[in-house]
Design an enzyme around this catalytic site. Structure first.
Site, PDB file in Angstrom:
ATOM      1  N   GLY A  25       0.839  -1.195   0.000  1.00  0.00           N
ATOM      2  CA  GLY A  25       0.000   0.000   0.000  1.00  0.00           C
ATOM      3  C   GLY A  25       0.870   1.239   0.000  1.00  0.00           C
ATOM      4  O   GLY A  25       2.085   1.152   0.150  1.00  0.00           O
ATOM      5  N   HIS A  26       0.257   2.367  -0.215  1.00  0.00           N
ATOM      6  CA  HIS A  26       1.049   3.604  -0.101  1.00  0.00           C
ATOM      7  C   HIS A  26       0.213   4.736   0.446  1.00  0.00           C
ATOM      8  O   HIS A  26      -1.016   4.742   0.316  1.00  0.00           O
ATOM      9  CB  HIS A  26       1.698   3.980  -1.436  1.00  0.00           C
ATOM     10  CG  HIS A  26       0.719   4.089  -2.562  1.00  0.00           C
ATOM     11  ND1 HIS A  26      -0.034   5.194  -2.782  1.00  0.00           N
ATOM     12  CD2 HIS A  26       0.370   3.185  -3.503  1.00  0.00           C
ATOM     13  CE1 HIS A  26      -0.813   4.979  -3.822  1.00  0.00           C
ATOM     14  NE2 HIS A  26      -0.592   3.770  -4.279  1.00  0.00           N
ATOM     15  N   PHE A  29       3.404   9.948   1.899  1.00  0.00           N
ATOM     16  CA  PHE A  29       4.867  10.016   1.911  1.00  0.00           C
ATOM     17  C   PHE A  29       5.552   8.668   1.859  1.00  0.00           C
ATOM     18  O   PHE A  29       6.759   8.608   1.718  1.00  0.00           O
ATOM     19  CB  PHE A  29       5.347  10.766   3.167  1.00  0.00           C
ATOM     20  CG  PHE A  29       4.886  12.174   3.176  1.00  0.00           C
ATOM     21  CD1 PHE A  29       5.519  13.127   2.400  1.00  0.00           C
ATOM     22  CD2 PHE A  29       3.788  12.546   3.920  1.00  0.00           C
ATOM     23  CE1 PHE A  29       5.068  14.429   2.367  1.00  0.00           C
ATOM     24  CE2 PHE A  29       3.323  13.847   3.895  1.00  0.00           C
ATOM     25  CZ  PHE A  29       3.960  14.796   3.119  1.00  0.00           C
ATOM     26  N   LYS A  47       8.010  -0.066   5.592  1.00  0.00           N
ATOM     27  CA  LYS A  47       7.541   1.256   5.156  1.00  0.00           C
ATOM     28  C   LYS A  47       8.752   2.044   4.685  1.00  0.00           C
ATOM     29  O   LYS A  47       9.733   2.184   5.419  1.00  0.00           O
ATOM     30  CB  LYS A  47       6.844   1.937   6.337  1.00  0.00           C
ATOM     31  CG  LYS A  47       6.314   3.321   6.049  1.00  0.00           C
ATOM     32  CD  LYS A  47       5.320   3.707   7.126  1.00  0.00           C
ATOM     33  CE  LYS A  47       4.981   5.164   7.116  1.00  0.00           C
ATOM     34  NZ  LYS A  47       3.828   5.478   7.953  1.00  0.00           N
ATOM     35  N   ASP A 140      -5.138  11.348  14.637  1.00  0.00           N
ATOM     36  CA  ASP A 140      -5.657  11.093  13.284  1.00  0.00           C
ATOM     37  C   ASP A 140      -6.334   9.726  13.240  1.00  0.00           C
ATOM     38  O   ASP A 140      -6.080   8.920  12.346  1.00  0.00           O
ATOM     39  CB  ASP A 140      -4.520  11.191  12.255  1.00  0.00           C
ATOM     40  CG  ASP A 140      -5.042  11.318  10.825  1.00  0.00           C
ATOM     41  OD1 ASP A 140      -6.230  11.686  10.658  1.00  0.00           O
ATOM     42  OD2 ASP A 140      -4.278  11.039   9.884  1.00  0.00           O
ATOM     43  N   LYS A 142      -8.988   7.161  12.408  1.00  0.00           N
ATOM     44  CA  LYS A 142     -10.013   6.965  11.382  1.00  0.00           C
ATOM     45  C   LYS A 142      -9.856   5.526  10.876  1.00  0.00           C
ATOM     46  O   LYS A 142      -8.784   4.918  11.053  1.00  0.00           O
ATOM     47  CB  LYS A 142      -9.846   7.974  10.236  1.00  0.00           C
ATOM     48  CG  LYS A 142      -8.464   7.984   9.620  1.00  0.00           C
ATOM     49  CD  LYS A 142      -8.339   9.024   8.529  1.00  0.00           C
ATOM     50  CE  LYS A 142      -6.909   9.123   8.026  1.00  0.00           C
ATOM     51  NZ  LYS A 142      -6.717  10.096   6.990  1.00  0.00           N
ATOM     52  N   ASN A 145      -6.698   4.183   9.275  1.00  0.00           N
ATOM     53  CA  ASN A 145      -5.505   3.983  10.111  1.00  0.00           C
ATOM     54  C   ASN A 145      -5.686   2.836  11.102  1.00  0.00           C
ATOM     55  O   ASN A 145      -4.923   2.697  12.053  1.00  0.00           O
ATOM     56  CB  ASN A 145      -5.140   5.277  10.850  1.00  0.00           C
ATOM     57  CG  ASN A 145      -4.540   6.301   9.895  1.00  0.00           C
ATOM     58  OD1 ASN A 145      -4.007   5.926   8.851  1.00  0.00           O
ATOM     59  ND2 ASN A 145      -4.626   7.578  10.228  1.00  0.00           N
ATOM     60  N   ASP A 158      -0.125   4.450  11.861  1.00  0.00           N
ATOM     61  CA  ASP A 158       0.061   5.822  11.375  1.00  0.00           C
ATOM     62  C   ASP A 158       0.060   6.856  12.504  1.00  0.00           C
ATOM     63  O   ASP A 158      -0.898   7.612  12.669  1.00  0.00           O
ATOM     64  CB  ASP A 158      -0.986   6.168  10.298  1.00  0.00           C
ATOM     65  CG  ASP A 158      -0.489   7.297   9.401  1.00  0.00           C
ATOM     66  OD1 ASP A 158       0.557   7.892   9.725  1.00  0.00           O
ATOM     67  OD2 ASP A 158      -1.139   7.593   8.388  1.00  0.00           O
ATOM     68  N   THR A 180      -8.308  14.567  10.205  1.00  0.00           N
ATOM     69  CA  THR A 180      -9.074  14.428   8.965  1.00  0.00           C
ATOM     70  C   THR A 180     -10.448  15.019   9.234  1.00  0.00           C
ATOM     71  O   THR A 180     -11.094  14.634  10.213  1.00  0.00           O
ATOM     72  CB  THR A 180      -9.156  12.923   8.604  1.00  0.00           C
ATOM     73  OG1 THR A 180      -7.812  12.434   8.504  1.00  0.00           O
ATOM     74  CG2 THR A 180      -9.892  12.694   7.305  1.00  0.00           C
TER      75      THR A 180
HETATM   76  P1  ATP Z   1      -0.754   8.780   5.219  1.00  0.00           P
HETATM   77  O1  ATP Z   1      -0.809   9.373   3.851  1.00  0.00           O
HETATM   78  O2  ATP Z   1      -2.126   8.393   5.735  1.00  0.00           O
HETATM   79  O3  ATP Z   1       0.046   9.586   6.208  1.00  0.00           O
HETATM   80  P2  ATP Z   1       1.520   7.035   5.194  1.00  0.00           P
HETATM   81  O4  ATP Z   1       2.266   7.662   4.054  1.00  0.00           O
HETATM   82  O5  ATP Z   1       2.029   7.311   6.569  1.00  0.00           O
HETATM   83  O6  ATP Z   1      -0.028   7.378   5.084  1.00  0.00           O
HETATM   84  P3  ATP Z   1       0.696   4.417   5.934  1.00  0.00           P
HETATM   85  O7  ATP Z   1      -0.748   4.841   6.124  1.00  0.00           O
HETATM   86  O8  ATP Z   1       1.462   4.133   7.151  1.00  0.00           O
HETATM   87  O9  ATP Z   1       1.462   5.456   5.004  1.00  0.00           O
HETATM   88  O10 ATP Z   1       0.709   3.127   4.994  1.00  0.00           O
HETATM   89  C1  ATP Z   1       0.140   3.129   3.682  1.00  0.00           C
HETATM   90  C2  ATP Z   1      -0.641   1.831   3.447  1.00  0.00           C
HETATM   91  O11 ATP Z   1       0.246   0.701   3.545  1.00  0.00           O
HETATM   92  C3  ATP Z   1      -1.737   1.565   4.471  1.00  0.00           C
HETATM   93  O12 ATP Z   1      -2.925   2.191   4.120  1.00  0.00           O
HETATM   94  C4  ATP Z   1      -1.847   0.027   4.437  1.00  0.00           C
HETATM   95  O13 ATP Z   1      -2.678  -0.385   3.367  1.00  0.00           O
HETATM   96  C5  ATP Z   1      -0.409  -0.406   4.166  1.00  0.00           C
HETATM   97  N1  ATP Z   1       0.256  -0.717   5.442  1.00  0.00           N
HETATM   98  C6  ATP Z   1       0.798   0.165   6.310  1.00  0.00           C
HETATM   99  N2  ATP Z   1       1.320  -0.442   7.380  1.00  0.00           N
HETATM  100  C7  ATP Z   1       1.113  -1.772   7.190  1.00  0.00           C
HETATM  101  C8  ATP Z   1       1.426  -2.951   7.973  1.00  0.00           C
HETATM  102  N3  ATP Z   1       2.059  -2.859   9.148  1.00  0.00           N
HETATM  103  N4  ATP Z   1       1.052  -4.152   7.469  1.00  0.00           N
HETATM  104  C9  ATP Z   1       0.404  -4.227   6.281  1.00  0.00           C
HETATM  105  N5  ATP Z   1       0.081  -3.169   5.507  1.00  0.00           N
HETATM  106  C10 ATP Z   1       0.422  -1.952   5.949  1.00  0.00           C
END
Ligand code: ATP
Length: 313
Positions: A25-26, A29, A47, A140, A142, A145, A158, A180
């Protein structure tokens, strides 16, 4: 190999320690990949945050805070941070892999039964109680998260917008407007300072409403009109909510933070204290869980590591 990442055959090695797999996922950032610790053989969620992008928008402090907070809050309902690594251009968070997706996707299929929603809410409150007892406010909360593991357990993630007690100003309140819109407490929009714990509980109230209703309590195409509804606590519970659930939600979505229900009182409420159903997984999820554990699936996963390669994003 200045970036501590190299290609070995068809797979990508990170710090000689992790083998990177598919994209999970993404966010704004970060990109999150499936990865395997070569020594232990254990899967993790990796991540990957680009330093340049983060520095450009002045978010480095926020990333550092996310790391400190995640190290502090180890709890069964909070995604665990195993370790942090850095290269010249990237920061890598090796985190507990949570395989069941976001709670958001589960609600997208339709509202939840009240007994199922209760289990998620109990787990959410347990995690938030733990954070608050450590002086950490998430800010945050929701369904996007909140991740679900294979057993259907909820895991809060998050912590990018979280705050510590040390961020309180002289008035003992937090002053950064963040979160949000649909989940944010009225006093956060109000910009006069707010108590992070009470603001988190408002968001928990919105989450509980969404789980039970399948839609948001405060909605409007016009953001100002939506904020007005939030200020007034102007929402209606659909007829299928039980009277106990209604009572709890009304106490959580109290626009006055001074009279809003506390965690101790939530835990003492009759709705919260009811016991859990036998299984909170849907039939499809139970079948998927069986498939994931089967020998066929395991060999498939190992192969996947060798056919996927990753280009620096
Ligand atoms: P935001 O734009 O909300 O700040 P971010 O850039 O910090 O997001 P995350 O929300 O931490 O990124 O992660 C992005 C996506 O990756 C999540 O929505 C989820 O689908 C996947 N993901 C994150 N952490 C995990 C995990 N520990 N295990 C599996 N999938 C994960």
């Amino acid at each position: 190999m200045g970036d501590n990442k190299c290609k070995d055959g068809n797979s990508t090695l990170l710090h000689g320690k992790y083998e990177l797999g598919r994209l999970l996922g993404h966010g704004t950032f970060a990109k999150v990949y499936h990865a395997r610790n070569l020594k232990s053989g254990k899967s993790v969620a990796m991540k990957v945050v680009g330093k340049e992008k983060v520095i450009k928008v002045g978010m480095m402090e926020q990333i550092k805070r996310e790391i400190s907070v995640m190290k502090m809050v180890q709890h069964p309902n909070i995604v665990e941070l195993h370790e942090v690594m850095a290269s010249k251009s990237k920061i890598y968070f090796a985190m507990e892999l949570v395989r069941g997706g976001e709670l958001f996707s589960r609600i997208a299929k339709g509202r939840l039964r009240e007994d199922v929603a209760r289990v998620y809410f109990q787990q959410l409150i347990s995690a938030i109680d733990f954070c608050h007892s450590r002086g950490v406010y998430h800010r945050d909360l929701k369904p996007e998260n909140l991740l679900l593991d294979e057993e259907g357990n909820l895991k809060v993630t998050d912590f990018g917008l979280s705050a510590f007690t040390e961020h309180l100003k002289q008035d003992g309140l937090l002053h950064t407007t963040c979160g949000t819109p649909a989940y944010v407490a009225p006093e956060v929009i109000g910009k006069k300072g707010y108590d992070g714990a009470k603001a988190d509980l408002w968001s928990c109230g919105v989450i509980l409403y969404v789980l039970l209703a399948g839609f948001l309590p405060f909605q409007d195409d016009n953001i100002v009109a939506m904020y007005r509804k939030i200020y007034r606590g102007d929402f209606k519970c659909p007829p299928w909510f039980s009277s106990e659930a209604r009572r709890l939600i009304t106490k959580l979505l109290d626009p006055n933070p001074m009279t809003r229900i506390t965690i101790a009182k939530i835990m003492d409420s009759s709705w919260f204290k009811k016991s859990a159903p036998k299984s909170i997984l849907t039939k499809e999820e139970q079948e998927f869980q069986e498939y994931e554990k089967s020998p066929f699936k395991q060999s498939e996963t190992l192969n996947a590591f060798h056919i996927i390669s990753l280009s620096e994003g």
